[in-house]
Design a protein around this motif. Structure first.
Motif, PDB file in Angstrom:
ATOM      1  N   PHE A  41      -7.249 -16.914  -0.459  1.00  9.70           N
ATOM      2  CA  PHE A  41      -8.247 -17.125  -1.506  1.00  9.70           C
ATOM      3  C   PHE A  41      -7.570 -17.256  -2.873  1.00  9.70           C
ATOM      4  N   VAL A  42      -6.534 -16.458  -3.099  1.00  7.34           N
ATOM      5  CA  VAL A  42      -5.669 -16.611  -4.280  1.00  7.34           C
ATOM      6  C   VAL A  42      -4.229 -16.684  -3.782  1.00  7.34           C
ATOM      7  N   PRO A  43      -3.357 -17.410  -4.503  1.00  9.17           N
ATOM      8  CA  PRO A  43      -1.996 -17.636  -4.005  1.00  9.17           C
ATOM      9  C   PRO A  43      -1.055 -16.473  -4.323  1.00  9.17           C
ATOM     10  N   ASN A  44      -1.434 -15.275  -3.900  1.00  4.77           N
ATOM     11  CA  ASN A  44      -0.596 -14.109  -4.174  1.00  4.77           C
ATOM     12  C   ASN A  44      -1.030 -12.993  -3.233  1.00  4.77           C
ATOM     13  N   PHE A  45      -0.265 -11.908  -3.219  1.00  4.47           N
ATOM     14  CA  PHE A  45      -0.625 -10.720  -2.444  1.00  4.47           C
ATOM     15  C   PHE A  45      -0.702  -9.549  -3.418  1.00  4.47           C
ATOM     16  N   GLY A  46      -1.699  -8.695  -3.242  1.00 12.59           N
ATOM     17  CA  GLY A  46      -1.898  -7.588  -4.170  1.00 12.59           C
ATOM     18  C   GLY A  46      -1.396  -6.285  -3.596  1.00 12.59           C
ATOM     19  N   MET A  47      -2.221  -5.266  -3.692  1.00  7.76           N
ATOM     20  CA  MET A  47      -1.841  -3.932  -3.276  1.00  7.76           C
ATOM     21  C   MET A  47      -2.063  -3.757  -1.774  1.00  7.76           C
ATOM     22  N   GLY A  48      -1.491  -2.686  -1.225  1.00  7.03           N
ATOM     23  CA  GLY A  48      -1.641  -2.415   0.193  1.00  7.03           C
ATOM     24  C   GLY A  48      -2.588  -1.247   0.438  1.00  7.03           C
ATOM     25  N   LEU A  49      -2.990  -1.090   1.680  1.00  4.79           N
ATOM     26  CA  LEU A  49      -3.893   0.011   2.031  1.00  4.79           C
ATOM     27  C   LEU A  49      -3.281   1.362   1.694  1.00  4.79           C
ATOM     28  N   GLN A  50      -1.958   1.488   1.868  1.00  7.04           N
ATOM     29  CA  GLN A  50      -1.300   2.764   1.561  1.00  7.04           C
ATOM     30  C   GLN A  50      -1.407   3.084   0.073  1.00  7.04           C
ATOM     31  N   ASP A  51      -1.335   2.041  -0.767  1.00  9.57           N
ATOM     32  CA  ASP A  51      -1.491   2.248  -2.212  1.00  9.57           C
ATOM     33  C   ASP A  51      -2.887   2.782  -2.515  1.00  9.57           C
ATOM     34  N   PHE A  52      -3.878   2.186  -1.866  1.00  9.60           N
ATOM     35  CA  PHE A  52      -5.252   2.647  -2.073  1.00  9.60           C
ATOM     36  C   PHE A  52      -5.395   4.099  -1.635  1.00  9.60           C
ATOM     37  N   GLU A  53      -4.876   4.413  -0.467  1.00  7.57           N
ATOM     38  CA  GLU A  53      -5.000   5.776   0.062  1.00  7.57           C
ATOM     39  C   GLU A  53      -4.332   6.785  -0.861  1.00  7.57           C
ATOM     40  N   LEU A  54      -3.187   6.403  -1.440  1.00  7.38           N
ATOM     41  CA  LEU A  54      -2.491   7.302  -2.365  1.00  7.38           C
ATOM     42  C   LEU A  54      -3.333   7.564  -3.604  1.00  7.38           C
ATOM     43  N   VAL A  55      -3.810   6.499  -4.239  1.00  5.90           N
ATOM     44  CA  VAL A  55      -4.618   6.662  -5.459  1.00  5.90           C
ATOM     45  C   VAL A  55      -5.870   7.490  -5.157  1.00  5.90           C
ATOM     46  N   ARG A  56      -6.535   7.170  -4.056  1.00 10.97           N
ATOM     47  CA  ARG A  56      -7.759   7.896  -3.685  1.00 10.97           C
ATOM     48  C   ARG A  56      -7.473   9.383  -3.463  1.00 10.97           C
ATOM     49  N   SER A  57      -6.293   9.701  -2.946  1.00 10.79           N
ATOM     50  CA  SER A  57      -5.980  11.091  -2.593  1.00 10.79           C
ATOM     51  C   SER A  57      -5.675  11.967  -3.805  1.00 10.79           C
ATOM     52  N   VAL A  58      -5.345  11.338  -4.948  1.00  9.75           N
ATOM     53  CA  VAL A  58      -4.948  12.165  -6.106  1.00  9.75           C
ATOM     54  C   VAL A  58      -5.951  12.130  -7.255  1.00  9.75           C
ATOM     55  N   THR A  59      -7.100  11.500  -7.053  1.00 14.11           N
ATOM     56  CA  THR A  59      -8.101  11.477  -8.125  1.00 14.11           C
ATOM     57  C   THR A  59      -9.506  11.651  -7.569  1.00 14.11           C
ATOM     58  N   ASP A  60     -10.344  12.291  -8.382  1.00 12.56           N
ATOM     59  CA  ASP A  60     -11.774  12.381  -8.067  1.00 12.56           C
ATOM     60  C   ASP A  60     -12.577  11.346  -8.838  1.00 12.56           C
ATOM     61  N   LYS A  61     -11.889  10.549  -9.675  1.00 10.83           N
ATOM     62  CA  LYS A  61     -12.573   9.503 -10.436  1.00 10.83           C
ATOM     63  C   LYS A  61     -13.032   8.389  -9.494  1.00 10.83           C
ATOM     64  N   LEU A  62     -13.909   7.538 -10.020  1.00 13.30           N
ATOM     65  CA  LEU A  62     -14.336   6.380  -9.236  1.00 13.30           C
ATOM     66  C   LEU A  62     -13.154   5.449  -8.978  1.00 13.30           C
ATOM     67  N   VAL A  63     -13.123   4.876  -7.793  1.00 12.13           N
ATOM     68  CA  VAL A  63     -12.110   3.872  -7.436  1.00 12.13           C
ATOM     69  C   VAL A  63     -12.839   2.637  -6.931  1.00 12.13           C
ATOM     70  N   ASP A  64     -12.505   1.486  -7.510  1.00 10.21           N
ATOM     71  CA  ASP A  64     -13.107   0.245  -7.005  1.00 10.21           C
ATOM     72  C   ASP A  64     -12.068  -0.578  -6.264  1.00 10.21           C
ATOM     73  N   VAL A  65     -12.541  -1.477  -5.415  1.00  5.72           N
ATOM     74  CA  VAL A  65     -11.653  -2.448  -4.784  1.00  5.72           C
ATOM     75  C   VAL A  65     -12.195  -3.848  -5.083  1.00  5.72           C
ATOM     76  N   HIS A  66     -11.289  -4.699  -5.490  1.00  2.00           N
ATOM     77  CA  HIS A  66     -11.615  -6.088  -5.818  1.00  2.00           C
ATOM     78  C   HIS A  66     -11.018  -6.944  -4.700  1.00  2.00           C
ATOM     79  N   LEU A  67     -11.883  -7.399  -3.807  1.00  2.00           N
ATOM     80  CA  LEU A  67     -11.431  -8.144  -2.627  1.00  2.00           C
ATOM     81  C   LEU A  67     -11.326  -9.631  -2.951  1.00  2.00           C
TER      82      LEU A  67
END
Length: 215
Positions: A41-67
């Motif tokens: 859809f775009v000519p690049n690769f972004g973050m990985g699932l492990q990155d998401f899991e890490l951020v989610r594990s260290v914050t109680d703030k809202l986290v969004d994902v832009h697919l």
């Protein structure tokens, strides 16, 4: 008016993503913004699932994902189960965007659409009753460090007007400088995705930078 300040974690220090997340959390950000790309859809690769899991594990703030991916419906359940609070899809990349937005809400999450610079309000107006957030891309998505596209401004103003009727928040993403935060918040934009134009690699602590942006 309250400004939602949302660091684009694609621009954070990946040598110590945990520390960067903790520092941003303590500095008082509102929503962690995480980009996922498929190289199609775009000519690049972004973050990985492990990155998401890490951020989610260290914050109680809202986290969004832009697919920024083709057929985002295939990944909604995955990210909802991993703890995303807001899931953005691109209607341009989905055969049945209304069904996918309903799927997001069925999972108890906030539904958002992100729209490319070339996508008109008219093309997505039928989806507005189904969303909590509309994020206008003010650069062509896929790469950090691009120039803000001024021709998106009339579209932003139209969506701000429609947001009062349909009750969604208007967000912007792409080359959002401190000047753009000030200018667009006066127009009625609620949320700002912050990358290298306003937050990362700038002089001062995250807290100092965010305090200035909130004024």
């Amino acid at each position: 008016m309250t400004k939602l300040l949302c660091p684009s974690m694609m621009c954070a220090d990946f040598s110590n993503l945990k520390k960067a997340t903790q520092e941003l959390d303590q500095a008082g950000i509102d929503i962690f913004h995480m980009d996922f790309m498929d190289g199609r859809f775009v000519p690049n690769f972004g973050m990985g699932l492990q990155d998401f899991e890490l951020v989610r594990s260290v914050t109680d703030k809202l986290v969004d994902v832009h697919l920024m991916i083709q057929e985002p419906s295939k990944y909604v359940e995955k990210f909802a189960d991993l703890g995303a609070d807001i899931i953005y899809i691109h209607p341009e990349a989905d055969q049945q965007p209304a069904r996918t937005l309903d799927m997001i809400r069925q999972k108890g999450k906030k539904a958002g659409i992100a729209i490319n610079p070339g996508t008109s309000v008219e093309m997505i107006q039928g989806l507005l009753p189904l969303v909590d957030y509309v994020m206008v891309m003010t650069v062509n998505p896929g790469f950090a460090g691009q120039k803000y596209l001024e021709y998106t401004d009339p579209k932003i103003e139209k969506l701000v007007a429609l947001s009062k009727e349909y009750k969604f928040e208007v967000m912007v993403d792409g080359a959002i400088s401190p000047e753009k935060v000030e200018q667009l918040s006066k127009v009625g934009v609620t949320g700002f995705v912050l990358g290298t134009s306003a937050l990362f690699g700038k002089t001062g602590t995250y807290k100092e930078i965010l305090m200035k942006l909130r004024v």
